[in-house]
Design a protein around this motif. Structure first.
Motif, PDB file in Angstrom:
ATOM      1  N   UNK A 146       0.792  -1.128  -0.004  1.00  0.00           N
ATOM      2  CA  UNK A 146       0.169   0.114  -0.077  1.00  0.00           C
ATOM      3  C   UNK A 146       0.444   1.283   0.133  1.00  0.00           C
ATOM      4  N   UNK A 147       2.190   1.024   0.448  1.00  0.00           N
ATOM      5  CA  UNK A 147       2.941   2.198   0.564  1.00  0.00           C
ATOM      6  C   UNK A 147       3.286   2.734  -0.891  1.00  0.00           C
ATOM      7  N   UNK A 148       3.650   3.936  -1.195  1.00  0.00           N
ATOM      8  CA  UNK A 148       4.058   4.278  -2.535  1.00  0.00           C
ATOM      9  C   UNK A 148       5.425   4.009  -2.757  1.00  0.00           C
ATOM     10  N   UNK A 149       5.878   4.000  -3.968  1.00  0.00           N
ATOM     11  CA  UNK A 149       7.479   3.571  -4.392  1.00  0.00           C
ATOM     12  C   UNK A 149       8.311   4.293  -3.634  1.00  0.00           C
ATOM     13  N   UNK A 150       8.035   5.626  -3.572  1.00  0.00           N
ATOM     14  CA  UNK A 150       8.704   6.479  -2.900  1.00  0.00           C
ATOM     15  C   UNK A 150       9.092   6.195  -1.408  1.00  0.00           C
ATOM     16  N   UNK A 151       7.869   5.785  -0.690  1.00  0.00           N
ATOM     17  CA  UNK A 151       7.929   5.453   0.805  1.00  0.00           C
ATOM     18  C   UNK A 151       8.858   3.972   0.845  1.00  0.00           C
ATOM     19  N   UNK A 152       8.494   3.327  -0.137  1.00  0.00           N
ATOM     20  CA  UNK A 152       9.086   1.821  -0.060  1.00  0.00           C
ATOM     21  C   UNK A 152      10.856   2.034  -0.090  1.00  0.00           C
ATOM     22  N   UNK A 153      11.213   2.988  -1.188  1.00  0.00           N
ATOM     23  CA  UNK A 153      12.386   3.312  -1.187  1.00  0.00           C
ATOM     24  C   UNK A 153      13.213   3.959  -0.138  1.00  0.00           C
ATOM     25  N   UNK A 154      12.121   4.766   0.241  1.00  0.00           N
ATOM     26  CA  UNK A 154      12.932   5.460   1.818  1.00  0.00           C
ATOM     27  C   UNK A 154      12.869   4.696   2.770  1.00  0.00           C
ATOM     28  N   UNK A 155      12.189   3.569   2.879  1.00  0.00           N
ATOM     29  CA  UNK A 155      12.373   2.326   3.918  1.00  0.00           C
ATOM     30  C   UNK A 155      13.550   1.771   3.768  1.00  0.00           C
ATOM     31  N   UNK A 156      13.653   1.435   2.584  1.00  0.00           N
ATOM     32  CA  UNK A 156      14.956   0.565   2.221  1.00  0.00           C
ATOM     33  C   UNK A 156      16.355   1.279   2.566  1.00  0.00           C
ATOM     34  N   UNK A 157      16.329   2.850   2.126  1.00  0.00           N
ATOM     35  CA  UNK A 157      17.544   3.613   2.586  1.00  0.00           C
ATOM     36  C   UNK A 157      17.409   3.730   3.978  1.00  0.00           C
ATOM     37  N   UNK A 158      16.431   3.808   4.724  1.00  0.00           N
ATOM     38  CA  UNK A 158      16.476   3.806   6.177  1.00  0.00           C
ATOM     39  C   UNK A 158      17.048   2.636   6.833  1.00  0.00           C
ATOM     40  N   UNK A 159      16.907   1.451   6.322  1.00  0.00           N
ATOM     41  CA  UNK A 159      17.368   0.190   6.648  1.00  0.00           C
ATOM     42  C   UNK A 159      18.800   0.204   6.566  1.00  0.00           C
TER      43      UNK A 159
END
Length: 165
Positions: free
Chosen positions: A94-107
């Motif tokens: 449900x997250x946008x592509x930008x949010x998923x990418x931000x989550x990956x960068x945060x990880x």
């Protein structure tokens, strides 16, 4: 001393007799007659039968019931795991592509920061001469645990991305 005292008769010198149990009913009607045919005889195919006694049949029934309960518990646990897996995948999808990418960068930043912090602490212990196998093992264990958690969340992120496309 005993030889100087008064003489005892043999009845007085003997030990007292133990109490005797009186048997009033001498009948053998209540005893099992082992000479009867029914006690000795078993069917000729007794050893070939899969279940030979009632006790064995009860044990087999209990074991089957326990296997059924274990199978049901395992199925329920698997269903709960699938529901949780599906929920997490749906939330990430449900997250946008930008949010998923931000989550990956945060990880990635969290892992890099944790690795740097542990490295800095290890270097400090090394300079003081207190770096030992226990400290190294603890640090490697922490990094391993974080790696496993990252791997699990990474697989969910990949699942959510594949569902979008």
């Amino acid at each position: 001393m005993a030889a100087k005292g008064p003489k005892q008769t043999p009845e007085e010198a003997a030990a007292p007799q133990p109490p005797q149990i009186e048997h009033e009913d001498d009948s053998t009607a209540s005893l099992i007659d082992v000479d009867t045919q029914s006690v000795r005889t078993v069917p000729s195919d007794f050893m070939e039968q899969s279940v030979q006694t009632e006790t064995q049949a009860d044990r087999i029934a209990r074991e089957e019931e326990a296997r059924t309960r274990a199978r049901e518990a395992k199925d329920k646990a698997a269903a709960r795991a699938r529901r949780a897996d599906g929920w997490l995948t749906r939330q990430l999808a449900a997250m946008s592509d930008g949010a998923v990418s931000a989550l990956a960068v945060a990880n990635f930043a969290a892992v890099l920061g944790l690795g740097s912090f542990l490295g800095y602490k290890a270097w400090g212990l090394y300079e003081r001469g207190r770096l030992g196998w226990r400290s190294v093992g603890l640090g490697v264990g922490i990094l391993g645990a974080v790696g496993v958690v990252e791997g699990v969340f990474g697989s969910y992120i990949n699942k959510s991305r594949s569902k979008k496309h």
